[in-house]
Design an enzyme around this catalytic site. Sequence first.
Site, PDB file in Angstrom:
ATOM      1  N   PHE A 146       0.911  -1.373   0.322  1.00 45.66           N
ATOM      2  CA  PHE A 146       0.204   0.090  -0.102  1.00 45.66           C
ATOM      3  C   PHE A 146       0.955   1.281   0.283  1.00 45.66           C
ATOM      4  CE2 PHE A 146      -2.370   3.412   1.399  1.00 45.66           C
ATOM      5  CZ  PHE A 146      -3.866   3.104   0.504  1.00 45.66           C
ATOM      6  N   ASP A 231       9.465   3.088   1.712  1.00 47.20           N
ATOM      7  CA  ASP A 231       8.786   3.738   1.289  1.00 47.20           C
ATOM      8  C   ASP A 231       8.269   3.884   3.551  1.00 47.20           C
ATOM      9  OD1 ASP A 231       5.777   5.154   2.038  1.00 47.20           O
ATOM     10  OD2 ASP A 231       5.173   3.961   0.676  1.00 47.20           O
ATOM     11  N   LYS A 260       2.833  11.314   6.653  1.00 46.77           N
ATOM     12  CA  LYS A 260       2.200  11.076   7.813  1.00 46.77           C
ATOM     13  C   LYS A 260       3.048  12.256   8.771  1.00 46.77           C
ATOM     14  CE  LYS A 260       0.564   6.614   6.945  1.00 46.77           C
ATOM     15  NZ  LYS A 260      -1.188   7.051   6.837  1.00 46.77           N
TER      16      LYS A 260
HETATM   17  N1  PLP Z   1       2.824   4.923   2.075  1.00 46.96           N
HETATM   18  C1  PLP Z   1       2.127   4.059   3.340  1.00 46.96           C
HETATM   19  C2  PLP Z   1       3.182   2.779   3.390  1.00 46.96           C
HETATM   20  C3  PLP Z   1       1.297   4.228   3.464  1.00 46.96           C
HETATM   21  O1  PLP Z   1       0.352   3.244   4.417  1.00 46.96           O
HETATM   22  C4  PLP Z   1       0.618   5.547   3.235  1.00 46.96           C
HETATM   23  C5  PLP Z   1      -1.003   5.679   3.636  1.00 46.96           C
HETATM   24  O2  PLP Z   1      -1.506   5.153   4.742  1.00 46.96           O
HETATM   25  C6  PLP Z   1       0.623   6.053   2.089  1.00 46.96           C
HETATM   26  C7  PLP Z   1       2.019   5.405   1.050  1.00 46.96           C
HETATM   27  C8  PLP Z   1      -0.273   7.316   1.751  1.00 46.96           C
HETATM   28  O3  PLP Z   1      -0.208   8.465   2.396  1.00 46.96           O
HETATM   29  P1  PLP Z   1      -1.092   9.505   1.859  1.00 46.96           P
HETATM   30  O4  PLP Z   1      -2.382   8.787   2.751  1.00 46.96           O
HETATM   31  O5  PLP Z   1      -1.076  10.663   2.999  1.00 46.96           O
HETATM   32  O6  PLP Z   1      -0.975   9.653   0.314  1.00 46.96           O
END
Ligand code: PLP
Length: 404
Positions: A146, A231, A260
Amino acid sequence: MTHHTDLDTSAHIALVEKYAAHNYHPLPVVLSHGEGAWVTDVEGNRYLDCLAGYSALNFGHGHPRLLARAHEQLDRLTLTSRAFLNDQLGPFAEGLAGLTRKEVVLPMNTGAEAVETAIKVARKWGYRVKGVPEDSATIVVMEGNFHGRTTTIISFSDDKVARDDYGPFTPGFRTVSYGDADALRAAVDDTTVAVLLEPIQGEGGVVIPPEGFLREVRQICDGAGALMIADEVQSGLARTGRTFACDHEDVTPDIYVMGKALGGGIYPVSAIAADRAILDVITPGSHGSTFGGNPLAAAIGHEVVTMLAEGEFQRRAAELGALLEQGLRPLVGHGLETIRIRGLWAGLDIEPGGPSGRAMSEQLMARGILAKDTHGSTIRLAPPLVVDEEEIGMLVDAVTASLA
Ligand code: PLP
């Protein structure tokens, strides 16, 4: 006359209600932050927030240092056009570069935007530096990933709900099984510009790869001349007891993706960090964002980075995570099938025959705990890192009682 604002607002509220009903019934309407780890709903009920904004609230609700910094900056300057530097960006970028031990950072707003930025950087680096023929770059990603919800990112998602009916999809991605180094080795070739992965899969249910996998990814990337992109949007910034989840295997990726908690739970702030040899492929005009690195974002981000540099949150996550594990481990075989835990981040799989994840999250809510189910029978716990021992005890008691 059409009142677009009213229509848009009610449509948005309807969607949010659908989301909430998917998690809980009846819906808690959260009204205000209490102290640190707690929120209060409109009826005055208090909840220990073990969702913590999916790890955006690592520092709790309304952390005084972050609020003070935000208020101070709100009174000074909030936005400049990108033709001008602002006095907050330099210190933020320097602090974040120090925290990641990278030479440069590129600030954005949301996690998905930061992932998109990393993808663009990797492709451009592939063409300009590695010498991959134009338009043939590939990026290897993991099953169960994700990374956000933009069109390119959902193009390589294997979650049907996130992906269905949003095609045509962006090409150039290969998917391998998470944790399978042999499959990864087989998937990389001369066209591979990057391997993109979450060091722990958060939305997937706090899935921790086998010990040594991240080191193998590092070696495979080095062997293939591909960038390792971690990520750390959810796993990073002290959640797991270390600054980054990659630290648990002493692995340094080429690109860190952060979001986040970088905005302290009060503002959207994301960024990528890398060395100049990689990030210098981005030239003025070739990538950017109106709000990325704006003075308010940079001021809050700088305070977050300063707090993380002090190490207290990493220590708390490690120590209180150990306490949480001690409390939950005896439940394996007694209601729980498995637990996966790193720092203050846990995925609990309920034993077959036990309550559904949804029923369990409702039980927890009735006991004053907000937690979210996923994949039918998994509960994720991500309390703010400001929780104390007593609150961890409360959480363990609530999980125990909800399984009985
Ligand atoms: N990458 C990871 C690992 C995430 O858990 C999330 C969101 O849950 C995102 C990217 C996307 O972040 P955003 O919702 O701020 O676009």
